[in-house]
Design an enzyme around this catalytic site. Structure first.
Site, PDB file in Angstrom:
ATOM      1  CG  ASP A  69      -3.248  13.797   9.406  1.00 53.59           C
ATOM      2  OD1 ASP A  69      -4.142  14.151  10.206  1.00 53.59           O
ATOM      3  OD2 ASP A  69      -3.123  14.327   8.283  1.00 53.59           O
ATOM      4  CE  LYS A 174     -12.494   1.844  11.785  1.00 53.15           C
ATOM      5  NZ  LYS A 174     -12.989   3.144  12.214  1.00 53.15           N
ATOM      6  CG  HIS A 179      -7.207   3.253   8.188  1.00 57.36           C
ATOM      7  ND1 HIS A 179      -8.355   2.516   8.346  1.00 57.36           N
ATOM      8  CD2 HIS A 179      -7.472   4.452   8.743  1.00 57.36           C
ATOM      9  CE1 HIS A 179      -9.282   3.253   8.931  1.00 57.36           C
ATOM     10  NE2 HIS A 179      -8.761   4.433   9.194  1.00 57.36           N
TER      11      HIS A 179
HETATM   12  P1  IMP Z   1      -7.831  12.037  11.689  1.00 62.45           P
HETATM   13  O1  IMP Z   1      -6.538  12.380  11.022  1.00 62.45           O
HETATM   14  O2  IMP Z   1      -7.768  10.766  12.480  1.00 62.45           O
HETATM   15  O3  IMP Z   1      -8.403  13.187  12.477  1.00 62.45           O
HETATM   16  O4  IMP Z   1      -8.869  11.731  10.533  1.00 62.45           O
HETATM   17  C1  IMP Z   1      -9.286  12.703   9.577  1.00 62.45           C
HETATM   18  C2  IMP Z   1     -10.681  12.382   9.072  1.00 62.45           C
HETATM   19  O5  IMP Z   1     -10.660  11.129   8.390  1.00 62.45           O
HETATM   20  C3  IMP Z   1     -11.718  12.211  10.189  1.00 62.45           C
HETATM   21  O6  IMP Z   1     -12.345  13.428  10.469  1.00 62.45           O
HETATM   22  C4  IMP Z   1     -12.686  11.215   9.601  1.00 62.45           C
HETATM   23  O7  IMP Z   1     -13.623  11.871   8.795  1.00 62.45           O
HETATM   24  C5  IMP Z   1     -11.809  10.382   8.692  1.00 62.45           C
HETATM   25  N1  IMP Z   1     -11.389   9.133   9.361  1.00 62.45           N
HETATM   26  C6  IMP Z   1     -10.227   8.898  10.025  1.00 62.45           C
HETATM   27  N2  IMP Z   1     -10.164   7.638  10.470  1.00 62.45           N
HETATM   28  C7  IMP Z   1     -11.332   7.058  10.081  1.00 62.45           C
HETATM   29  C8  IMP Z   1     -11.866   5.747  10.263  1.00 62.45           C
HETATM   30  O8  IMP Z   1     -11.273   4.844  10.862  1.00 62.45           O
HETATM   31  N3  IMP Z   1     -13.077   5.548   9.725  1.00 62.45           N
HETATM   32  C9  IMP Z   1     -13.777   6.507   9.054  1.00 62.45           C
HETATM   33  N4  IMP Z   1     -13.334   7.725   8.871  1.00 62.45           N
HETATM   34  C10 IMP Z   1     -12.111   8.014   9.388  1.00 62.45           C
END
Ligand code: IMP
Length: 200
Positions: A69, A174, A179
């Site tokens: 997450d 990247k 992260h």
């Molecule tokens: P998730 O937990 O990976 O689904 O990320 C939640 C939200 O964070 C996503 O819908 C993106 O908007 C943002 N996000 C996650 N990882 C990235 C990244 O590597 N770059 C930019 N936005 C990210």
């Protein structure tokens, strides 16, 4: 050993497979378990949501399960949008909606007030253990979008050491500083030690 990744996202599966490539593991996604639907992310922290997803998938498949997450935490906004990053501009928000809202919220802040962090928590659940790791990267929020690669907030997340946004980076570049890449490599180190101990 099989590990189920709690996502349908092929991009995440490829990134994780690349990082775990030297270990004797086979990565499956939820595409192999169509009976598992959308898992509601009801936690108020990244760690809670990662464990909700990994535990649900482990309970339904009986296999070791991995979930991540991620959130963007902006200092000037007291850590927002954080765990709500996907829904920042509303339940059905697109990546563009979220970037535009962020640019607008930040418009009155000066350059040095624009510090932000991307944070990823990885949770891993088996029948005998629960492990979590974290990866963080520091950057700043730009006052415009730049770059056409990546996804999410990448066009407005500027990484000073390389003097460009995440959206201006090639995927490998990247992944090497991101992260998610850091959290995954931390997890990979733990799993590798476990496998060495188990197999001698
Ligand atoms: P998730 O937990 O990976 O689904 O990320 C939640 C939200 O964070 C996503 O819908 C993106 O908007 C943002 N996000 C996650 N990882 C990235 C990244 O590597 N770059 C930019 N936005 C990210």
């Amino acid at each position: 050993m099989k590990i189920v990744l709690a996502t349908h996202n092929r991009g995440k599966m490829e990134e994780i497979s690349d990082i775990l490539a030297d270990l004797p593991v086979e990565i499956l996604t939820l595409d192999s378990f169509p009976e598992i639907g959308e898992i509601p992310e009801t936690g108020d922290t990244l760690k809670k949501n990662a464990f909700i997803k990994a535990e649900t998938v482990h309970n339904l498949t009986g296999l070791p399960s991995l979930a991540d997450d991620t959130g963007l935490e902006v200092d000037a906004l007291f850590g927002a949008p954080g765990v709500y990053s996907a829904r920042y501009a509303g339940e059905t928000a697109t990546y563009q909606d979220n970037c535009r809202k962020m640019l607008n919220e930040m418009k009155n802040f000066s350059r040095n007030e624009r510090v932000a962090h991307f944070k990823t928590v990885i949770a891993y659940v088996t029948s005998s253990e629960k492990i979590w790791t974290e990866g963080v990267v520091k950057g700043t929020i730009l006052d415009h979008q730049d770059g056409d690669k990546g996804f999410g907030y990448d066009p407005i997340f500027y990484y000073p050491p390389l003097e460009k946004t995440f959206a201006a980076m090639e995927k490998d570049e990247k992944n090497s500083i991101s992260h998610r890449g850091k959290a995954l490599r931390n997890f990979c180190d733990i799993l590798e030690k476990q496998l060495i101990n188990k197999n001698g």
